[in-house]
Write a protein that holds these residues in place. Structure first.
Motif, PDB file in Angstrom:
ATOM      1  N   LYS A  87       0.834  -1.195   0.000  1.00  0.00           N
ATOM      2  CA  LYS A  87       0.000   0.000   0.000  1.00  0.00           C
ATOM      3  C   LYS A  87       0.873   1.252   0.000  1.00  0.00           C
ATOM      4  CE  LYS A  87      -3.529  -2.731   0.181  1.00  0.00           C
ATOM      5  NZ  LYS A  87      -4.226  -3.076  -1.063  1.00  0.00           N
ATOM      6  N   LEU A  88       1.201   1.706  -1.201  1.00  0.00           N
ATOM      7  CA  LEU A  88       2.092   2.855  -1.344  1.00  0.00           C
ATOM      8  C   LEU A  88       1.419   4.162  -0.974  1.00  0.00           C
ATOM      9  CD1 LEU A  88       3.835   1.823  -4.675  1.00  0.00           C
ATOM     10  CD2 LEU A  88       4.792   1.721  -2.359  1.00  0.00           C
ATOM     11  N   ASP A  89       0.091   4.139  -0.736  1.00  0.00           N
ATOM     12  CA  ASP A  89      -0.585   5.352  -0.279  1.00  0.00           C
ATOM     13  C   ASP A  89      -0.409   5.580   1.221  1.00  0.00           C
ATOM     14  OD1 ASP A  89      -2.092   3.121   0.333  1.00  0.00           O
ATOM     15  OD2 ASP A  89      -4.024   4.024  -0.176  1.00  0.00           O
ATOM     16  N   LYS A  90       0.194   4.617   1.926  1.00  0.00           N
ATOM     17  CA  LYS A  90       0.551   4.861   3.328  1.00  0.00           C
ATOM     18  C   LYS A  90       1.677   5.890   3.382  1.00  0.00           C
ATOM     19  CE  LYS A  90       1.595   0.797   5.052  1.00  0.00           C
ATOM     20  NZ  LYS A  90       1.883  -0.230   6.090  1.00  0.00           N
ATOM     21  N   GLU A  91       1.698   6.667   4.454  1.00  0.00           N
ATOM     22  CA  GLU A  91       2.726   7.700   4.574  1.00  0.00           C
ATOM     23  C   GLU A  91       4.121   7.102   4.633  1.00  0.00           C
ATOM     24  OE1 GLU A  91       2.183  10.546   7.647  1.00  0.00           O
ATOM     25  OE2 GLU A  91       0.249  11.251   6.877  1.00  0.00           O
ATOM     26  N   GLU A  92       4.270   6.012   5.368  1.00  0.00           N
ATOM     27  CA  GLU A  92       5.596   5.405   5.470  1.00  0.00           C
ATOM     28  C   GLU A  92       5.488   3.958   5.899  1.00  0.00           C
ATOM     29  OE1 GLU A  92       7.885   4.405   8.139  1.00  0.00           O
ATOM     30  OE2 GLU A  92       6.193   4.281   9.517  1.00  0.00           O
ATOM     31  N   PHE A  93       6.440   3.170   5.459  1.00  0.00           N
ATOM     32  CA  PHE A  93       6.740   1.854   6.009  1.00  0.00           C
ATOM     33  C   PHE A  93       8.127   1.485   5.498  1.00  0.00           C
ATOM     34  CE2 PHE A  93       4.394   1.004   2.064  1.00  0.00           C
ATOM     35  CZ  PHE A  93       5.193   0.079   1.416  1.00  0.00           C
ATOM     36  N   VAL A  94       8.754   0.564   6.184  1.00  0.00           N
ATOM     37  CA  VAL A  94      10.121   0.197   5.820  1.00  0.00           C
ATOM     38  C   VAL A  94      10.139  -0.389   4.409  1.00  0.00           C
ATOM     39  CG1 VAL A  94      12.166  -1.131   6.428  1.00  0.00           C
ATOM     40  CG2 VAL A  94      10.657  -0.270   8.239  1.00  0.00           C
ATOM     41  N   GLY A  95      10.915   0.202   3.525  1.00  0.00           N
ATOM     42  CA  GLY A  95      11.009  -0.250   2.151  1.00  0.00           C
ATOM     43  C   GLY A  95      10.104   0.482   1.184  1.00  0.00           C
ATOM     44  N   ARG A  96       9.274   1.400   1.681  1.00  0.00           N
ATOM     45  CA  ARG A  96       8.281   2.063   0.825  1.00  0.00           C
ATOM     46  C   ARG A  96       8.923   2.780  -0.359  1.00  0.00           C
ATOM     47  NH1 ARG A  96       6.329   6.709  -0.558  1.00  0.00           N
ATOM     48  NH2 ARG A  96       4.105   6.960  -1.044  1.00  0.00           N
ATOM     49  N   ASP A  97       9.965   3.568  -0.109  1.00  0.00           N
ATOM     50  CA  ASP A  97      10.553   4.375  -1.185  1.00  0.00           C
ATOM     51  C   ASP A  97      11.118   3.481  -2.290  1.00  0.00           C
ATOM     52  OD1 ASP A  97       9.850   6.580   0.255  1.00  0.00           O
ATOM     53  OD2 ASP A  97      11.878   7.041   0.975  1.00  0.00           O
ATOM     54  N   ALA A  98      11.795   2.418  -1.888  1.00  0.00           N
ATOM     55  CA  ALA A  98      12.378   1.512  -2.883  1.00  0.00           C
ATOM     56  C   ALA A  98      11.292   0.826  -3.709  1.00  0.00           C
ATOM     57  CB  ALA A  98      13.256   0.475  -2.197  1.00  0.00           C
ATOM     58  N   LEU A  99      10.212   0.406  -3.046  1.00  0.00           N
ATOM     59  CA  LEU A  99       9.134  -0.284  -3.757  1.00  0.00           C
ATOM     60  C   LEU A  99       8.364   0.680  -4.650  1.00  0.00           C
ATOM     61  CD1 LEU A  99       7.922  -2.590  -0.849  1.00  0.00           C
ATOM     62  CD2 LEU A  99       9.205  -3.274  -2.890  1.00  0.00           C
TER      63      LEU A  99
ATOM     64  N   LYS B  29       9.637   3.231  -6.159  1.00  0.00           N
ATOM     65  CA  LYS B  29      10.504   3.442  -7.319  1.00  0.00           C
ATOM     66  C   LYS B  29      10.400   2.275  -8.282  1.00  0.00           C
ATOM     67  CE  LYS B  29      15.276   4.504  -8.610  1.00  0.00           C
ATOM     68  NZ  LYS B  29      16.665   4.727  -8.129  1.00  0.00           N
ATOM     69  N   GLN B  30      10.373   1.040  -7.740  1.00  0.00           N
ATOM     70  CA  GLN B  30      10.252  -0.133  -8.600  1.00  0.00           C
ATOM     71  C   GLN B  30       8.928  -0.138  -9.354  1.00  0.00           C
ATOM     72  OE1 GLN B  30      10.915  -3.819  -6.573  1.00  0.00           O
ATOM     73  NE2 GLN B  30      13.070  -3.401  -6.157  1.00  0.00           N
ATOM     74  N   LYS B  31       7.864   0.245  -8.658  1.00  0.00           N
ATOM     75  CA  LYS B  31       6.553   0.237  -9.310  1.00  0.00           C
ATOM     76  C   LYS B  31       6.496   1.292 -10.404  1.00  0.00           C
ATOM     77  CE  LYS B  31       1.671  -0.319  -8.348  1.00  0.00           C
ATOM     78  NZ  LYS B  31       0.637  -0.470  -7.312  1.00  0.00           N
ATOM     79  N   ALA B  32       7.122   2.444 -10.157  1.00  0.00           N
ATOM     80  CA  ALA B  32       7.093   3.536 -11.130  1.00  0.00           C
ATOM     81  C   ALA B  32       8.008   3.279 -12.321  1.00  0.00           C
ATOM     82  CB  ALA B  32       7.477   4.846 -10.440  1.00  0.00           C
ATOM     83  N   GLU B  33       9.185   2.744 -12.068  1.00  0.00           N
ATOM     84  CA  GLU B  33      10.192   2.605 -13.113  1.00  0.00           C
ATOM     85  C   GLU B  33      10.264   1.206 -13.712  1.00  0.00           C
ATOM     86  OE1 GLU B  33      13.902   3.882 -11.484  1.00  0.00           O
ATOM     87  OE2 GLU B  33      13.195   5.923 -11.057  1.00  0.00           O
ATOM     88  N   GLY B  34       9.633   0.241 -13.056  1.00  0.00           N
ATOM     89  CA  GLY B  34       9.710  -1.136 -13.508  1.00  0.00           C
ATOM     90  C   GLY B  34      10.880  -1.869 -12.876  1.00  0.00           C
ATOM     91  N   VAL B  35      10.883  -3.180 -13.025  1.00  0.00           N
ATOM     92  CA  VAL B  35      11.931  -4.020 -12.441  1.00  0.00           C
ATOM     93  C   VAL B  35      12.611  -4.821 -13.534  1.00  0.00           C
ATOM     94  CG1 VAL B  35      10.933  -4.200 -10.127  1.00  0.00           C
ATOM     95  CG2 VAL B  35      10.165  -5.772 -11.922  1.00  0.00           C
ATOM     96  N   ALA B  36      13.844  -5.213 -13.277  1.00  0.00           N
ATOM     97  CA  ALA B  36      14.619  -5.933 -14.290  1.00  0.00           C
ATOM     98  C   ALA B  36      14.113  -7.350 -14.487  1.00  0.00           C
ATOM     99  CB  ALA B  36      16.091  -5.950 -13.890  1.00  0.00           C
ATOM    100  N   GLN B  37      13.576  -7.960 -13.421  1.00  0.00           N
ATOM    101  CA  GLN B  37      13.075  -9.326 -13.508  1.00  0.00           C
ATOM    102  C   GLN B  37      11.697  -9.428 -12.884  1.00  0.00           C
ATOM    103  OE1 GLN B  37      16.405 -11.685 -11.764  1.00  0.00           O
ATOM    104  NE2 GLN B  37      16.481 -12.639 -13.795  1.00  0.00           N
ATOM    105  N   LYS B  38      10.890 -10.339 -13.404  1.00  0.00           N
ATOM    106  CA  LYS B  38       9.548 -10.576 -12.888  1.00  0.00           C
ATOM    107  C   LYS B  38       9.311 -12.070 -12.720  1.00  0.00           C
ATOM    108  CE  LYS B  38       7.208  -6.515 -14.862  1.00  0.00           C
ATOM    109  NZ  LYS B  38       6.135  -6.075 -15.788  1.00  0.00           N
ATOM    110  N   LEU B  39       8.436 -12.398 -11.779  1.00  0.00           N
ATOM    111  CA  LEU B  39       8.024 -13.779 -11.559  1.00  0.00           C
ATOM    112  C   LEU B  39       6.874 -14.108 -12.503  1.00  0.00           C
ATOM    113  CD1 LEU B  39       8.772 -16.093  -9.504  1.00  0.00           C
ATOM    114  CD2 LEU B  39       6.670 -15.457  -8.314  1.00  0.00           C
ATOM    115  N   VAL B  40       7.000 -15.196 -13.246  1.00  0.00           N
ATOM    116  CA  VAL B  40       5.968 -15.596 -14.205  1.00  0.00           C
ATOM    117  C   VAL B  40       5.639 -17.067 -14.036  1.00  0.00           C
ATOM    118  CG1 VAL B  40       6.740 -13.886 -15.902  1.00  0.00           C
ATOM    119  CG2 VAL B  40       7.638 -16.235 -16.018  1.00  0.00           C
ATOM    120  N   GLY B  41       4.554 -17.476 -14.656  1.00  0.00           N
ATOM    121  CA  GLY B  41       4.239 -18.889 -14.809  1.00  0.00           C
ATOM    122  C   GLY B  41       4.689 -19.354 -16.176  1.00  0.00           C
ATOM    123  N   ILE B  42       5.127 -20.595 -16.266  1.00  0.00           N
ATOM    124  CA  ILE B  42       5.530 -21.176 -17.548  1.00  0.00           C
ATOM    125  C   ILE B  42       4.907 -22.563 -17.664  1.00  0.00           C
ATOM    126  CG2 ILE B  42       7.445 -21.992 -18.980  1.00  0.00           C
ATOM    127  CD1 ILE B  42       9.253 -19.995 -17.506  1.00  0.00           C
TER     128      ILE B  42
END
Length: 358
Positions: free
Chosen positions: A253-265, A267-280
């Motif tokens: 819930k990135l709409d919370k004011e703060e929690f540990v790891g919020r800023d990093a997460l 950023k990942q949601k906004a900019e994307g991540v290098a790897q993703k978990l998928v089904g195959i």
């Protein structure tokens, strides 16, 4: 160092269970065979000894604010007797653990954590408490826990164990004296958890065995959770695999004011991540196992996290962490299984439909 044993260990041995180390405990992996135990849960009911799980009680005037500080989901204003799933994260967004949070009162929360992470989580939880008016209690040694799972679970809870639970909806709980009963599940089927003293857990186990309920080991617990796309810490989540990478952003819930790891997460949601978990899904019946290499046109692009030939759908499938550019559904790629390469297609991580009671 010797592994720990749950309060039901001797009964597992007496039933002839295959015992193996898991999360620092000697745990039953199977009693008859994984397929029969898996199908018992899908079609009828099975019971798991999950007393190895950890429990932490958070209480005090700052309990809600503190839990929100360490938890990716949002407990603010959560109703009493409700449960939320989420993660505890490091500042860089990596996962300390995934867990359930039970709201017992406005100033009291019950955290259920993974067995293999109890010591690590407890140290981290204590470290984060500075500046908060909270009392922390590691109750992992106090509680035993049973998971009663399957379409007949409600009837068995009420008729065999005399634990009224039909009024519970998905992700709610109630306390009856020293006993906590919840309705969550880690199998994709309707089911209940019983947290209580070892003596009470032993009594419940004996009643279930006398009534012919199928005892189930951790082997089919893994096949069941995998089929419905539920993550296992250490495979689909870890200090290196964030909730965003794992496709679990709905529990952040990135709409919370703060929690540990919020800023990093964020950023990942906004900019994307290098790897993703998928089904195959593979075109062959070969089984993709944890650690096997995923490839595109002969080049490595990722790694299998969990794989099986599914019991419920008779397909060879896996979850894998791969380079994000190959994550769209329908992408064709390959999985190397020993010395051979097998073609596969990216599909949804849920390989079997859940059957929870809403």
């Amino acid at each position: 160092m010797n592994n720990k044993r749950t309060c039901l260990y001797d009964k597992h041995v007496a039933l002839g269970a295959l015992i193996s180390p898991f999360g620092g405990f000697d745990m039953p992996i199977q009693y008859s065979n994984i397929t029969d135990e898996h199908q018992a849960v899908r079609q009828h009911c099975g019971v798991f000894d999950v007393s190895h799980m950890g429990e932490v009680l958070v209480s005090g005037t700052d309990a809600e604010r503190y839990v929100n500080h360490i938890f990716t989901n949002n407990v603010e204003g959560l109703a009493v007797d409700k449960i939320l799933y989420g993660m505890m994260c490091y500042e860089n967004g990596g996962v300390v653990d995934d867990l359930l949070v039970y709201k017992m009162a406005d100033d009291r929360f019950f955290l259920v954590i993974n067995a293999a992470n109890i010591d690590k989580d407890w140290a981290w939880i204590q470290l984060q408490a500075e500046g908060f008016n909270v009392t922390l209690e590691n109750q992992s040694d106090y509680y035993g826990q049973l998971a009663v799972q399957g379409p007949e679970a409600e009837r068995i809870m009420e008729e065999i164990l005399n634990l009224p639970c039909s009024e519970l909806t998905f992700y709610t709980f109630k306390t009856m004296g020293d006993v906590i009963v919840s309705r969550t599940g880690y199998t994709g089927e309707d089911g209940f958890e019983i947290y209580a003293t070892p003596d009470y857990i032993n009594q419940c186990w004996d009643k279930l065995m006398a009534a012919g309920v199928t005892p189930c080991g951790l082997g089919c617990r893994d096949t069941l959770r995998f089929e419905v796309g539920l993550p296992l810490y250490g495979d689909e989540l870890s200090a290196e695999i964030t909730p965003i990478m794992a496709g679990l952003g709905m529990f952040v819930k990135l709409d919370k004011e703060e929690f540990v790891g919020r800023d990093a997460l964020a950023k990942q949601k906004a900019e994307g991540v290098a790897q993703k978990l998928v089904g195959i899904e593979l075109q062959d019946k070969a089984i993709p196992r944890h650690g096997y290499t995923v490839m595109k046109d002969g080049q490595p692009i990722g790694t299998v996290t969990t794989g099986y030939h599914t019991i419920s759908t008779d397909k060879s499938v896996c979850m894998a962490l791969i380079d994000s550019q190959y994550a769209p559904l329908g992408t064709e790629l390959e999985v190397q299984i020993r010395k051979k390469v097998f073609p596969g297609t990216v599909v949804k991580k849920r390989f079997y439909d859940k059957h929870y009671k809403k």
